[in-house]
Design a protein around this motif. Structure first.
Motif, PDB file in Angstrom:
ATOM      1  N   TRP A  15      95.363   8.093   6.194  1.00 17.36           N
ATOM      2  CA  TRP A  15      95.456   6.808   5.817  1.00 17.36           C
ATOM      3  C   TRP A  15      94.139   6.482   5.208  1.00 17.36           C
ATOM      4  CZ3 TRP A  15      98.560   3.057   9.397  1.00 17.36           C
ATOM      5  CH2 TRP A  15      99.688   3.705   9.694  1.00 17.36           C
ATOM      6  N   VAL A  16      94.168   5.436   4.076  1.00 20.42           N
ATOM      7  CA  VAL A  16      92.983   4.712   3.743  1.00 20.42           C
ATOM      8  C   VAL A  16      92.918   3.239   4.095  1.00 20.42           C
ATOM      9  CG1 VAL A  16      93.331   6.422   1.600  1.00 20.42           C
ATOM     10  CG2 VAL A  16      94.595   3.950   1.394  1.00 20.42           C
ATOM     11  N   TRP A  17      91.680   2.718   4.005  1.00 23.89           N
ATOM     12  CA  TRP A  17      91.459   1.278   4.086  1.00 23.89           C
ATOM     13  C   TRP A  17      91.915   0.611   3.035  1.00 23.89           C
ATOM     14  CZ3 TRP A  17      90.504  -0.911   8.598  1.00 23.89           C
ATOM     15  CH2 TRP A  17      90.207  -2.427   8.591  1.00 23.89           C
ATOM     16  N   ALA A  57      94.216  -6.107  -2.887  1.00 23.08           N
ATOM     17  CA  ALA A  57      95.488  -6.030  -3.701  1.00 23.08           C
ATOM     18  C   ALA A  57      96.477  -5.039  -2.949  1.00 23.08           C
ATOM     19  CB  ALA A  57      95.218  -5.565  -4.954  1.00 23.08           C
ATOM     20  N   GLN A  58      96.078  -3.883  -2.463  1.00 20.09           N
ATOM     21  CA  GLN A  58      96.955  -3.198  -1.585  1.00 20.09           C
ATOM     22  C   GLN A  58      97.473  -3.621  -0.561  1.00 20.09           C
ATOM     23  OE1 GLN A  58      94.108   0.311  -1.243  1.00 20.09           O
ATOM     24  NE2 GLN A  58      95.650   1.547  -2.621  1.00 20.09           N
ATOM     25  N   LEU A  59      96.873  -4.480   0.074  1.00 21.27           N
ATOM     26  CA  LEU A  59      97.352  -4.941   1.598  1.00 21.27           C
ATOM     27  C   LEU A  59      98.191  -6.077   1.102  1.00 21.27           C
ATOM     28  CD1 LEU A  59      96.861  -5.153   4.783  1.00 21.27           C
ATOM     29  CD2 LEU A  59      95.136  -6.925   4.105  1.00 21.27           C
ATOM     30  N   PHE A  62     104.640   2.527   7.685  1.00 15.06           N
ATOM     31  CA  PHE A  62     104.193   1.549   8.773  1.00 15.06           C
ATOM     32  C   PHE A  62     104.406   0.198   8.401  1.00 15.06           C
ATOM     33  CE2 PHE A  62     101.192  -0.999  10.604  1.00 15.06           C
ATOM     34  CZ  PHE A  62     101.390  -1.311  11.949  1.00 15.06           C
ATOM     35  N   PHE A  63     103.723  -0.066   7.039  1.00 15.04           N
ATOM     36  CA  PHE A  63     103.741  -1.593   6.421  1.00 15.04           C
ATOM     37  C   PHE A  63     105.339  -1.797   6.323  1.00 15.04           C
ATOM     38  CE2 PHE A  63      99.296  -0.602   6.115  1.00 15.04           C
ATOM     39  CZ  PHE A  63      98.553  -2.022   6.144  1.00 15.04           C
ATOM     40  N   ARG A  64     105.737  -1.144   5.562  1.00 15.19           N
ATOM     41  CA  ARG A  64     107.409  -1.216   5.473  1.00 15.19           C
ATOM     42  C   ARG A  64     108.124  -1.686   6.546  1.00 15.19           C
ATOM     43  NH1 ARG A  64     112.101  -1.934   6.209  1.00 15.19           N
ATOM     44  NH2 ARG A  64     113.520  -0.980   5.248  1.00 15.19           N
ATOM     45  N   LEU A  93     106.937  -2.043  -5.202  1.00 16.39           N
ATOM     46  CA  LEU A  93     105.574  -2.398  -4.523  1.00 16.39           C
ATOM     47  C   LEU A  93     105.008  -1.183  -3.771  1.00 16.39           C
ATOM     48  CD1 LEU A  93     106.789  -5.710  -2.926  1.00 16.39           C
ATOM     49  CD2 LEU A  93     105.145  -5.389  -4.944  1.00 16.39           C
ATOM     50  N   ILE A  94     105.505  -0.465  -3.276  1.00 13.58           N
ATOM     51  CA  ILE A  94     105.004   0.613  -2.512  1.00 13.58           C
ATOM     52  C   ILE A  94     104.352   1.832  -3.545  1.00 13.58           C
ATOM     53  CG2 ILE A  94     105.533   2.755  -1.232  1.00 13.58           C
ATOM     54  CD1 ILE A  94     105.722   0.324   0.668  1.00 13.58           C
ATOM     55  N   LYS A  95     105.088   1.766  -4.615  1.00 17.73           N
ATOM     56  CA  LYS A  95     104.735   2.714  -5.604  1.00 17.73           C
ATOM     57  C   LYS A  95     103.382   2.172  -6.352  1.00 17.73           C
ATOM     58  CE  LYS A  95     105.938   5.062 -10.203  1.00 17.73           C
ATOM     59  NZ  LYS A  95     105.629   6.249  -9.512  1.00 17.73           N
TER      60      LYS A  95
END
Length: 298
Positions: free
Chosen positions: A198-200, A204-206, A33-35, A20-22
């Motif tokens: 960092w990107v917004w 789908a990425q979120l 951070f999200f993980r 999922l990270i990839k």
């Protein structure tokens, strides 16, 4: 069998988390951070469910958690960085060097004896790692691939160092505290990387990043729970089932075809890791028998 089942489930979930990270393809610090952040609610609910939320988080060595968390966060970040340059199975194969490096660090830092069997297993494992990395070190895969291989190997080394810190805390700190404070430390430290790109995230990425966080929490719970039902030496070989999942996901999701050097090197690393585990198990049984004999003689 329950412990083995939980360990296999943990490894499968962690591999899905990595995928999922990839797929999210965001900067490594943002992925950390999200993980970490979205794993906290899952871990907190689990501790509450087993009635260990209050006592389980007590600590007498807070700075040790910070040190361990820093090493673990750097390992996670470098591992995520490697995903941008290498196929998922190759990253997984190189990360299998962690148990081998644990043996080396245990000898250097904790003063554990470096016996002949360990030495042969470590040497074999390092050869396996070199076989996996050789196409990258010979610049056959481009500069990006070389960078990915180097940061992934550094990730394995830092993960081993983090495990040494965990081992040193085992006598005073509860597993729940080690798990929880690592996620907190990683989430906080990852914020330092905000100025570095960092990107917004898109919708789908979120979704992928939040899913990775939840998966990380579930995987951590399965991993921790597995040790309640089986010895660590029994469970350790099953961590290598991650290679199977990495090959399947890599092929069907990312169209990554494994190379012969990668499979050969991964096989050597796995064999060396299993040899180390079996040797440690034999030594543990020998020590237990000696203690029983000494107790019987008193």
């Amino acid at each position: 069998m329950r412990g083995i089942g939980l360990m296999c489930a943990a490894i499968a979930v962690f591999t899905v988390m990595t995928a999922l990270i990839k797929a999210a393809a965001v900067p490594a610090g943002q992925a950390v951070f999200f993980r970490s952040f979205f794993a906290l609610p899952v871990i907190g609910l689990w501790l509450w469910a087993i009635k260990d939320l209050r006592d389980g988080l007590k600590t007498v060595r807070p700075w040790n958690h910070v040190i361990r968390g820093t090493a673990g966060t750097m390992a996670m970040g470098l591992g995520f960085a490697g995903l941008a340059y290498l196929p998922l199975p190759e990253v997984t194969a190189i990360r299998f060097a962690t148990p081998i490096m644990i043996v080396i660090f245990a000898a250097l830092i904790l003063g554990e004896k470096f016996r002949a069997v360990r030495m042969v297993a470590v040497f074999t494992g390092l050869i396996g790692v070199m076989i996996v990395m050789w196409p990258r070190l010979s610049f056959g895969g481009g500069d990006g691939a070389l960078f990915g291989a180097v940061v992934t190997l550094a990730s394995a080394a830092l993960a081993a160092l983090a495990q040494i810190f965990v081992k040193s805390m085992a006598g005073t700190e509860r597993t729940a505290a080690i798990v929880f404070y690592f996620s907190v430390t990683a989430a906080v430290l990852s914020l330092v990387t905000i100025p570095f790109g960092w990107v917004w995230p898109t919708g789908a990425q979120l979704a992928l990043l939040i899913g990775a966080g939840f998966a990380g929490g579930v995987g951590q719970i399965c991993l921790t729970s597995s040790y309640r039902f089986a010895e660590a030496s029994t469970l350790a070989p099953f961590t290598y089932t991650g290679m199977i999942w990495a090959l399947i996901i890599g092929y069907f999701v990312f169209s990554e075809v494994p190379t012969m050097p990668m499979l050969l090197g991964a096989g050597l690393v796995i064999l060396s890791g299993i040899a180390i585990v079996l040797r440690e198990q034999a030594l543990g049984l020998k020590k237990t028998a000696q203690r029983k004999l000494m107790a019987a003689g008193k």
